[in-house]
Design a protein around this motif. Structure first.
Motif, PDB file in Angstrom:
ATOM      1  N   PHE A   1      15.472  23.990  71.069  1.00 31.34           N
ATOM      2  CA  PHE A   1      16.845  23.866  70.290  1.00 31.34           C
ATOM      3  C   PHE A   1      17.456  25.470  70.555  1.00 31.34           C
ATOM      4  N   TYR A  36      20.327  21.259  72.749  1.00 35.21           N
ATOM      5  CA  TYR A  36      19.061  20.614  72.750  1.00 35.21           C
ATOM      6  C   TYR A  36      18.664  20.656  74.241  1.00 35.21           C
ATOM      7  N   PRO A  54      16.157  20.364  76.928  1.00 34.60           N
ATOM      8  CA  PRO A  54      15.567  19.625  77.936  1.00 34.60           C
ATOM      9  C   PRO A  54      16.209  18.312  78.454  1.00 34.60           C
ATOM     10  N   CYS A  55      17.219  18.053  77.642  1.00 36.61           N
ATOM     11  CA  CYS A  55      18.143  16.570  77.987  1.00 36.61           C
ATOM     12  C   CYS A  55      19.326  17.025  78.390  1.00 36.61           C
ATOM     13  N   VAL A  56      19.976  16.118  79.306  1.00 33.59           N
ATOM     14  CA  VAL A  56      21.211  16.434  79.830  1.00 33.59           C
ATOM     15  C   VAL A  56      22.172  15.124  79.712  1.00 33.59           C
ATOM     16  N   ILE A  57      21.708  14.227  79.016  1.00 35.37           N
ATOM     17  CA  ILE A  57      22.427  12.986  78.918  1.00 35.37           C
ATOM     18  C   ILE A  57      22.531  12.728  77.346  1.00 35.37           C
ATOM     19  N   ASP A 108      21.324   9.774  75.276  1.00 34.87           N
ATOM     20  CA  ASP A 108      19.809   9.627  75.067  1.00 34.87           C
ATOM     21  C   ASP A 108      19.189  10.340  73.965  1.00 34.87           C
ATOM     22  N   PRO A 148      20.770  10.697  68.571  1.00 35.74           N
ATOM     23  CA  PRO A 148      20.167  10.517  67.210  1.00 35.74           C
ATOM     24  C   PRO A 148      19.201  11.354  66.886  1.00 35.74           C
ATOM     25  N   LEU A 149      18.631  11.875  67.938  1.00 39.52           N
ATOM     26  CA  LEU A 149      17.620  13.006  67.744  1.00 39.52           C
ATOM     27  C   LEU A 149      18.389  14.404  67.259  1.00 39.52           C
ATOM     28  N   GLU A 193      19.354  14.052  63.838  1.00 38.92           N
ATOM     29  CA  GLU A 193      18.193  14.267  62.784  1.00 38.92           C
ATOM     30  C   GLU A 193      17.988  15.615  62.751  1.00 38.92           C
ATOM     31  N   PHE A 194      18.076  16.395  63.841  1.00 33.71           N
ATOM     32  CA  PHE A 194      18.009  18.074  63.908  1.00 33.71           C
ATOM     33  C   PHE A 194      18.735  18.713  63.012  1.00 33.71           C
TER      34      PHE A 194
END
Lengths: 305, 207
Positions: free
Chosen positions: B117, B139, B141-144, B147, B150-151, B154-155
């Motif tokens: 992060f 974030y 590692p993710c590009v969508i 997906d 929610p993660l 939460e962070f």
């Protein structure tokens, strides 16, 4: 043979004499170092240091002479008598110029020692061999039989398997990016990509990277070594390597590959599935990176059952 | 680059802006985030000359993450990504577009890293006045966004408080599942900046 026996006797006596010589020499030095106690000889006169030294030296001299005699007595033995036909080599009168026979003996000794050494190490390694798959549990003879066949897999078989797996898992896209050795690039949904190096159908190396990370180096060659820059994928690479060993079945390579792909497929919703145990998405800044090997349920590394 | 979410950190009545920032930085330090430099996003607005009706705006924005790039965004969110020398062209267009006075707004602050992060806490200033605090969470590692939304929520609740719920991300509703890119971050900043400007002008009229 008689001379050999005689020589052996002489040698053992010579060893004894050498020991005696050593003892008397060290005694002499001890006396010189520490001095001697004032004692009285049988006539009551005090023993002087000089007389004691003389006595010691006399003893040394005696054993030395004896040793010399013994060495003179040891006769030069003809080595040819020990090893069969090779003895003929030593019959060469000009041995100084062609030291063939001594060299042959040396080699023989060396080879014998090597054999002994390897026998010992084999026994030792057999005791502590790593047993991590069902294949190696059997008898050594059986293992030797099956091992070479592992690698004789035609490229056709690999292609068929890849096609089947592609059809079986919708989120997985496998492409072959190198022929020999076979390297597969596997895209799992839009989440990650895996670089898999195969040996036969067995997985040799797995590397997990982000979906948008590069596969090629700057010069256009295939990059099989650089780890992902993201912690989450470094962690999954560790788990994937463990999984490739967990599913390692040399006798059923097909199944081994399929089970691994099934496990890998479970990462398609990596970021959107919470941990099965704690129900959270994040722990230690990582999503649930561990998957149960049987049920492929997601867990955090520290939550795993 | 990964998915970003830009959100406003409320500055309560009894706190000043730096104090509000301090609350957040203390929490991040406690969570083990490491500082990784500074960041800055700025926006300059150009207005079409009054002879042109209706009025049109062009927002020229820079993000320090992409130091050589300049983003020119029009009212209908068309984005032109170009080199920094674009500003020289804007000066040439003096007869059509003029810089809006007191319209330079920027968010500046410290960049933190925590695992995958990246957290940026910036103080928004309109001219010489500090107006509020913007928090950007990325974030990588993710590009969508669909997906990992929610993660990310939460962070963000992890360091901004469990009661905190960020607004629904504009990309979640508007777009198809397409990879995230740098313009999307710039759009989010622009939207937040416009909110600040609006609020600033409304409070000014009240006074």
């Amino acid at each position: 043979m008689a001379t050999a026996l005689e020589n052996a006797n002489l040698l053992s006596r010579a060893i004894l004499t050498t020991q005696k010589l050593r003892i008397s020499v060290s005694k002499t030095f001890n006396h010189m170092k520490d001095g001697i106690k004032v004692s009285q000889d049988e006539h009551g006169a005090p023993k002087s240091f000089a007389s004691q030294l003389q006595e010691d030296l006399f003893l040394i001299n005696e054993s030395f002479i004896e040793l010399e005699k013994l060495t003179m007595a040891v006769r030069r033995q003809r080595e040819a008598e020990t090893i069969g036909n090779t003895g003929a080599l030593s019959m060469d009168p000009v041995t100084d110029k062609t030291p063939l026979y001594p060299k042959a003996l040396e080699t023989y000794k060396w080879a014998t020692r090597l054999r002994e050494h390897s026998a010992h190490s084999q026994a030792f390694l057999n005791n502590s061999s790593i047993k991590r798959s069902s294949g190696s549990g059997g008898s050594p003879a059986k293992r030797r039989k099956t091992a070479p066949t592992n690698l004789n897999i035609s490229t056709q078989a690999v292609d068929n398997l890849v096609m089947n797996v592609n059809r079986q898992f919708h989120d997985v896209k496998i492409t072959k990016i190198q022929l020999n050795p076979t390297v597969l690039q596997v895209y799992v949904s839009r989440t990650l990509q895996a670089i898999i190096v195969l040996r036969g159908l067995l997985i040799e190396r797995v590397l997990i990277r982000a979906h948008h990370e590069n596969t090629l180096n700057d010069d256009g060659t295939l990059d099989l070594w650089t780890a992902s820059k993201y912690e989450v994928f470094q962690k999954i690479t560790e788990h994937a390597t463990a999984a490739s060993l967990r599913y390692y079945l040399p006798t059923m390579q097909d199944l081994s590959f399929r089970s691994f792909m099934h496990w890998l497929n479970s990462f398609s919703k990596l970021f959107s599935t919470p941990c099965r145990l704690c129900g959270k998405y994040i722990k230690d800044n990582l999503p649930p990176t561990w998957r149960c090997f049987r049920t492929v349920e997601p867990y955090h590394e520290c939550c795993r059952p | 680059m990964g998915v970003t979410c830009v959100t406003q950190w409320p500055v309560t009545e009894n706190r000043t802006v730096p104090q509000a920032v301090e609350v957040l930085t203390k929490r991040l330090d406690a969570l083990g985030a490491s500082k990784s430099g500074n960041f800055g996003v700025d926006c300059e607005t150009y207005q079409s000359v009054p002879t042109n009706v209706p009025l049109k705006y062009i927002h020229v924005m820079h993000n320090k993450e992409q130091p050589y790039t300049c983003y020119a965004v029009t009212d209908n969110r068309t984005c032109l990504v170009c080199e920094n020398s674009f500003e020289a062209i804007m000066h040439r267009l003096n007869g059509f577009y003029v810089p809006k006075k007191t319209a330079r707004i920027e968010s500046k602050g410290t960049r933190y890293e925590m695992g995958d992060f990246i957290i940026k806490i910036g103080i928004v200033s309109l001219g010489p006045h500090a107006r509020g605090v913007l928090v950007e969470v990325e974030y990588t590692p993710c590009v969508i966004i669909q997906d990992c939304w929610p993660l990310m929520v939460e962070f963000m609740q992890g360091f901004m408080g469990a009661q905190y719920t960020p607004n629904t991300h504009p990309m979640l509703a508007n777009k198809q599942e397409v990879p995230f890119n740098a313009e999307d971050t710039v759009f989010q900043y622009l939207e937040q900046f416009e909110n600040f400007v609006k609020r600033g002008s409304s409070t000014a009229t009240v006074r």
